[in-house]
Design a protein around this motif. Structure first.
Motif, PDB file in Angstrom:
ATOM      1  N   ALA A 162       2.490  -4.841   3.138  1.00  0.00           N
ATOM      2  CA  ALA A 162       1.545  -5.549   4.011  1.00  0.00           C
ATOM      3  C   ALA A 162       1.756  -7.059   3.930  1.00  0.00           C
ATOM      4  O   ALA A 162       1.598  -7.765   4.917  1.00  0.00           O
ATOM      5  CB  ALA A 162       0.113  -5.196   3.625  1.00  0.00           C
ATOM      6  N   ILE A 213       3.974   0.579   2.156  1.00  0.00           N
ATOM      7  CA  ILE A 213       3.802  -0.327   3.295  1.00  0.00           C
ATOM      8  C   ILE A 213       3.708  -1.721   2.707  1.00  0.00           C
ATOM      9  O   ILE A 213       2.811  -2.001   1.906  1.00  0.00           O
ATOM     10  CB  ILE A 213       2.485  -0.023   4.062  1.00  0.00           C
ATOM     11  CG1 ILE A 213       2.488   1.395   4.584  1.00  0.00           C
ATOM     12  CG2 ILE A 213       2.256  -1.033   5.184  1.00  0.00           C
ATOM     13  CD1 ILE A 213       1.114   1.864   5.047  1.00  0.00           C
ATOM     14  N   PHE A 218       0.869  -1.172   0.000  1.00  0.00           N
ATOM     15  CA  PHE A 218       0.000   0.000   0.000  1.00  0.00           C
ATOM     16  C   PHE A 218       0.904   1.219   0.000  1.00  0.00           C
ATOM     17  O   PHE A 218       2.041   1.151   0.484  1.00  0.00           O
ATOM     18  CB  PHE A 218      -0.855   0.034   1.275  1.00  0.00           C
ATOM     19  CG  PHE A 218      -1.858  -1.072   1.357  1.00  0.00           C
ATOM     20  CD1 PHE A 218      -3.008  -1.042   0.583  1.00  0.00           C
ATOM     21  CD2 PHE A 218      -1.666  -2.145   2.221  1.00  0.00           C
ATOM     22  CE1 PHE A 218      -3.956  -2.062   0.674  1.00  0.00           C
ATOM     23  CE2 PHE A 218      -2.601  -3.168   2.310  1.00  0.00           C
ATOM     24  CZ  PHE A 218      -3.745  -3.117   1.534  1.00  0.00           C
ATOM     25  N   PRO A 239      -0.028 -11.309  14.852  1.00  0.00           N
ATOM     26  CA  PRO A 239      -0.525 -10.146  15.586  1.00  0.00           C
ATOM     27  C   PRO A 239      -1.236  -9.160  14.664  1.00  0.00           C
ATOM     28  O   PRO A 239      -1.116  -9.248  13.431  1.00  0.00           O
ATOM     29  CB  PRO A 239       0.746  -9.519  16.170  1.00  0.00           C
ATOM     30  CG  PRO A 239       1.871 -10.081  15.384  1.00  0.00           C
ATOM     31  CD  PRO A 239       1.431 -11.371  14.792  1.00  0.00           C
ATOM     32  N   SER A 240      -1.941  -8.231  15.245  1.00  0.00           N
ATOM     33  CA  SER A 240      -2.682  -7.225  14.493  1.00  0.00           C
ATOM     34  C   SER A 240      -1.742  -6.495  13.528  1.00  0.00           C
ATOM     35  O   SER A 240      -0.630  -6.121  13.898  1.00  0.00           O
ATOM     36  CB  SER A 240      -3.299  -6.236  15.488  1.00  0.00           C
ATOM     37  OG  SER A 240      -4.058  -5.318  14.786  1.00  0.00           O
ATOM     38  N   GLY A 241      -2.181  -6.343  12.288  1.00  0.00           N
ATOM     39  CA  GLY A 241      -1.389  -5.596  11.305  1.00  0.00           C
ATOM     40  C   GLY A 241      -0.360  -6.429  10.568  1.00  0.00           C
ATOM     41  O   GLY A 241       0.415  -5.900   9.773  1.00  0.00           O
ATOM     42  N   CYS A 242      -0.349  -7.759  10.777  1.00  0.00           N
ATOM     43  CA  CYS A 242       0.703  -8.578  10.146  1.00  0.00           C
ATOM     44  C   CYS A 242       0.378  -8.936   8.701  1.00  0.00           C
ATOM     45  O   CYS A 242       1.203  -9.517   8.004  1.00  0.00           O
ATOM     46  CB  CYS A 242       0.965  -9.839  10.956  1.00  0.00           C
ATOM     47  SG  CYS A 242      -0.322 -11.082  10.778  1.00  0.00           S
ATOM     48  N   GLY A 243      -0.846  -8.611   8.241  1.00  0.00           N
ATOM     49  CA  GLY A 243      -1.172  -8.852   6.834  1.00  0.00           C
ATOM     50  C   GLY A 243      -2.122 -10.016   6.591  1.00  0.00           C
ATOM     51  O   GLY A 243      -2.334 -10.405   5.435  1.00  0.00           O
ATOM     52  N   LYS A 244      -2.734 -10.549   7.636  1.00  0.00           N
ATOM     53  CA  LYS A 244      -3.625 -11.711   7.483  1.00  0.00           C
ATOM     54  C   LYS A 244      -4.843 -11.363   6.631  1.00  0.00           C
ATOM     55  O   LYS A 244      -5.167 -12.056   5.669  1.00  0.00           O
ATOM     56  CB  LYS A 244      -4.151 -12.213   8.845  1.00  0.00           C
ATOM     57  CG  LYS A 244      -3.118 -12.355   9.923  1.00  0.00           C
ATOM     58  CD  LYS A 244      -3.748 -12.784  11.238  1.00  0.00           C
ATOM     59  CE  LYS A 244      -4.555 -11.723  11.959  1.00  0.00           C
ATOM     60  NZ  LYS A 244      -3.768 -10.645  12.544  1.00  0.00           N
ATOM     61  N   SER A 245      -5.527 -10.267   7.011  1.00  0.00           N
ATOM     62  CA  SER A 245      -6.769  -9.926   6.290  1.00  0.00           C
ATOM     63  C   SER A 245      -6.468  -9.517   4.863  1.00  0.00           C
ATOM     64  O   SER A 245      -7.235  -9.847   3.947  1.00  0.00           O
ATOM     65  CB  SER A 245      -7.495  -8.779   6.997  1.00  0.00           C
ATOM     66  OG  SER A 245      -7.839  -9.178   8.282  1.00  0.00           O
ATOM     67  N   THR A 246      -5.354  -8.826   4.668  1.00  0.00           N
ATOM     68  CA  THR A 246      -4.974  -8.436   3.304  1.00  0.00           C
ATOM     69  C   THR A 246      -4.777  -9.686   2.448  1.00  0.00           C
ATOM     70  O   THR A 246      -5.212  -9.737   1.292  1.00  0.00           O
ATOM     71  CB  THR A 246      -3.685  -7.580   3.334  1.00  0.00           C
ATOM     72  OG1 THR A 246      -3.913  -6.474   4.197  1.00  0.00           O
ATOM     73  CG2 THR A 246      -3.307  -7.089   1.960  1.00  0.00           C
ATOM     74  N   GLU A 267     -11.754 -13.952  11.000  1.00  0.00           N
ATOM     75  CA  GLU A 267     -11.993 -13.744  12.438  1.00  0.00           C
ATOM     76  C   GLU A 267     -13.443 -14.064  12.817  1.00  0.00           C
ATOM     77  O   GLU A 267     -14.138 -13.212  13.382  1.00  0.00           O
ATOM     78  CB  GLU A 267     -11.685 -12.279  12.823  1.00  0.00           C
ATOM     79  CG  GLU A 267     -10.259 -11.861  12.558  1.00  0.00           C
ATOM     80  CD  GLU A 267      -9.358 -11.978  13.778  1.00  0.00           C
ATOM     81  OE1 GLU A 267      -9.795 -12.527  14.817  1.00  0.00           O
ATOM     82  OE2 GLU A 267      -8.205 -11.531  13.678  1.00  0.00           O
ATOM     83  N   LYS A 323       1.291   5.117   1.297  1.00  0.00           N
ATOM     84  CA  LYS A 323       0.765   6.182   2.140  1.00  0.00           C
ATOM     85  C   LYS A 323       1.784   7.312   2.096  1.00  0.00           C
ATOM     86  O   LYS A 323       2.957   7.087   2.423  1.00  0.00           O
ATOM     87  CB  LYS A 323       0.649   5.676   3.592  1.00  0.00           C
ATOM     88  CG  LYS A 323      -0.776   5.712   4.116  1.00  0.00           C
ATOM     89  CD  LYS A 323      -0.794   5.272   5.563  1.00  0.00           C
ATOM     90  CE  LYS A 323      -2.132   4.689   5.906  1.00  0.00           C
ATOM     91  NZ  LYS A 323      -2.130   3.983   7.176  1.00  0.00           N
TER      92      LYS A 323
HETATM   93  N1  LIG Z   1      -6.274  -0.086   2.494  1.00  0.00           N
HETATM   94  C1  LIG Z   1      -5.119   0.073   3.131  1.00  0.00           C
HETATM   95  N2  LIG Z   1      -4.368   1.172   2.937  1.00  0.00           N
HETATM   96  C2  LIG Z   1      -3.178   1.325   3.549  1.00  0.00           C
HETATM   97  N3  LIG Z   1      -2.653   0.419   4.403  1.00  0.00           N
HETATM   98  C3  LIG Z   1      -3.360  -0.695   4.636  1.00  0.00           C
HETATM   99  C4  LIG Z   1      -4.631  -0.929   4.017  1.00  0.00           C
HETATM  100  N4  LIG Z   1      -5.099  -2.114   4.440  1.00  0.00           N
HETATM  101  C5  LIG Z   1      -4.154  -2.618   5.288  1.00  0.00           C
HETATM  102  N5  LIG Z   1      -3.116  -1.770   5.404  1.00  0.00           N
HETATM  103  C6  LIG Z   1      -1.907  -1.958   6.190  1.00  0.00           C
HETATM  104  O1  LIG Z   1      -1.368  -3.238   5.850  1.00  0.00           O
HETATM  105  C7  LIG Z   1      -0.877  -3.897   6.989  1.00  0.00           C
HETATM  106  C8  LIG Z   1      -1.583  -5.229   7.147  1.00  0.00           C
HETATM  107  O2  LIG Z   1      -2.950  -5.013   7.468  1.00  0.00           O
HETATM  108  P1  LIG Z   1      -3.997  -6.215   7.664  1.00  0.00           P
HETATM  109  O3  LIG Z   1      -5.324  -5.620   7.938  1.00  0.00           O
HETATM  110  O4  LIG Z   1      -3.891  -7.163   6.547  1.00  0.00           O
HETATM  111  O5  LIG Z   1      -3.430  -6.897   8.978  1.00  0.00           O
HETATM  112  P2  LIG Z   1      -4.124  -7.979   9.912  1.00  0.00           P
HETATM  113  O6  LIG Z   1      -3.042  -8.940  10.281  1.00  0.00           O
HETATM  114  O7  LIG Z   1      -5.327  -8.560   9.253  1.00  0.00           O
HETATM  115  O8  LIG Z   1      -4.528  -7.114  11.170  1.00  0.00           O
HETATM  116  P3  LIG Z   1      -5.848  -7.187  12.100  1.00  0.00           P
HETATM  117  O9  LIG Z   1      -5.738  -8.493  12.873  1.00  0.00           O
HETATM  118  O10 LIG Z   1      -5.712  -5.996  12.968  1.00  0.00           O
HETATM  119  O11 LIG Z   1      -7.021  -7.151  11.171  1.00  0.00           O
HETATM  120  C9  LIG Z   1      -1.098  -2.936   8.164  1.00  0.00           C
HETATM  121  O12 LIG Z   1       0.093  -2.217   8.348  1.00  0.00           O
HETATM  122  C10 LIG Z   1      -2.208  -2.038   7.678  1.00  0.00           C
HETATM  123  O13 LIG Z   1      -2.135  -0.776   8.291  1.00  0.00           O
END
Ligand SMILES: Nc1ncnc2c1ncn2[C@@H]1O[C@H](COP(=O)(O)OP(=O)(O)OP(=O)(O)O)[C@@H](O)[C@H]1O
Length: 373
Positions: free
Chosen positions: A22, A20, A13, A41-48, A163, A15
């Motif tokens: 992800a 970033i 991504f 952990p939160s923000g590690c890229g799972k949902s992406t 989740e 910014k």
């Molecule tokens: N649309 C977006 N624009 C910019 N950055 C993004 C976007 N979506 C995700 N990110 C960034 O990408 C990284 C991974 O995010 P992601 O949501 O995949 O993590 P996650 O492991 O699923 O976290 P969580 O458990 O909190 O949902 C994070 O740093 C997040 O801030």
């Protein structure tokens, strides 16, 4: 049933012109019908990652395949993937029945076929009593079951769960976890679940992909990642309470290898095989799970005498906390005979077959050979 492959998957991504990363070079290959957890952990890229599989997020580079079929350029609805998001909106004015059958009705599937399919889903997910209800009347657990039914009614080759349990509390959460496991055993659809809860991943998945900062740390069965963590991050992330981890240095004496804590107060012998992996005088990170530290009552060799800092008896187990300067050690023992007070002297022993040693700089496990479990 289908095999899902992620090949060198990347997502960046931008910014303020800064990238970033992800997801970085993620490669995972599931087996047909496998249940895989993406954990981190939160923000590690799972949902992406999940969103890229579903087609809701563009892929920066790499490939997503089901079997030999490449999905990258396919529209989400052409991917044959079922998606159950935690907060997937239902259509409020419609009944649960109509919500589940929405897409089939849009495709003019005959009414009798729809009824047959919904009956199947209802018995699989215990929805019979909910079908006539309005979504607003459903509990969190019931909503999740309806969400999963909506995803499964399309007969997807791969089911994605984002989740699904995170907003459910205590008992409902545990019940739903068992239901999801049972459901998977019944339908055997390749399933990817995203979770930050290691216990959930351990309980549900055939294999777990542990991710940190977008980078895969280890992909293995629950027992592999628990018993043979590839690096310090995995060692600390899997297991509750977490593994004891502290810094030691290696010394070799009379043909034996010893590890000594930085403060010099802990000194213990490790199996001879570690001669091949350790360097004399070098620092390492040493890990041992609380349940792999026992209290010994007699003069067993290699036990260490220490003083109790805090003692807790929590019913099914006793927890002994020992603080030695900067190092905190937790031992969990089941024996009821241990009724200890702060300051009591005890002898503890590490199970030398269950120790973990990591490189102090890279965090990687020093011995890499695969343990067969
Ligand atoms: N649309 C977006 N624009 C910019 N950055 C993004 C976007 N979506 C995700 N990110 C960034 O990408 C990284 C991974 O995010 P992601 O949501 O995949 O993590 P996650 O492991 O699923 O976290 P969580 O458990 O909190 O949902 C994070 O740093 C997040 O801030």
């Amino acid at each position: 049933m289908a095999k899902l492959t992620l090949k060198n998957l990347n997502k960046s991504f931008y910014k303020n012109r800064e990238a970033i990363h992800a997801v970085s070079d993620l490669s995972i290959e599931t087996k047909d019908g496998e249940f895989v957890a993406l954990l981190g952990p939160s923000g590690c890229g799972k949902s992406t990652t999940l969103r890229m599989i579903a087609g809701l997020e563009d892929i920066t580079s790499g490939e997503v395949l089901i079997g030999e079929r490449k999905l990258n350029d396919l529209h989400p609805k052409d991917r044959n993937i079922g998606l159950a998001f935690e907060n997937y909106a239902m259509y409020p004015p419609l009944s649960v029945y109509d919500n589940i059958s929405f897409n089939m009705r849009a495709k003019n599937v005959p009414k009798e076929t729809i009824k047959k399919e919904i009956d199947k889903m209802a018995s699989l997910l215990d929805l019979k009593d909910l079908l006539a209800m309005n979504p607003s009347a459903l509990s969190g657990g019931q909503k999740q079951r309806v969400n999963i039914a909506r995803a499964l009614i399309r007969r997807p080759e791969v089911l994605l769960l984002d989740e699904p349990l995170s907003h459910l509390d205590g008992k409902v959460r545990q019940k739903m976890r068992t239901e999801i496991k049972h459901l998977h055993n019944e339908i055997n659809c390749t399933t990817i679940i995203v979770t930050h809860d290691q216990l959930e991943a351990m309980a549900l998945a055939d294999r777990i992909a542990i991710i940190k900062d977008g980078v895969l740390q280890q992909f293995g069965t629950p027992l592999e990642v628990f018993n043979h963590p590839q690096n310090e991050f995995v060692a600390g992330f899997i297991g509750e309470p977490p593994m004891n981890i502290f810094t030691v240095f290696a010394t070799f004496k009379e043909g034996s290898v010893y590890l000594v804590s930085k403060n010099g107060k802990l000194r213990f012998n490790v199996p001879d095989k570690y001669k091949d992996y350790l360097e004399e005088g070098k620092e390492y990170r040493f890990g041992i799970r609380p349940t792999d530290i026992s209290v010994v009552t007699d003069d067993q060799p290699y036990s260490t005498e220490l003083n109790v800092t805090v003692f807790e008896n929590v019913g099914e187990e006793c927890r002994i906390h020992i603080k030695i300067e900067e190092d905190n050690i937790l031992s969990i023992v089941s024996e009821e005979i241990y009724k200890l007070d702060t300051g009591d002297g005890i002898k503890i022993k590490f199970d030398s077959d269950r120790i973990h040693i990591f490189d102090v700089n890279t965090g990687e496990r020093v011995e890499k050979q695969k343990v067969l479990i």
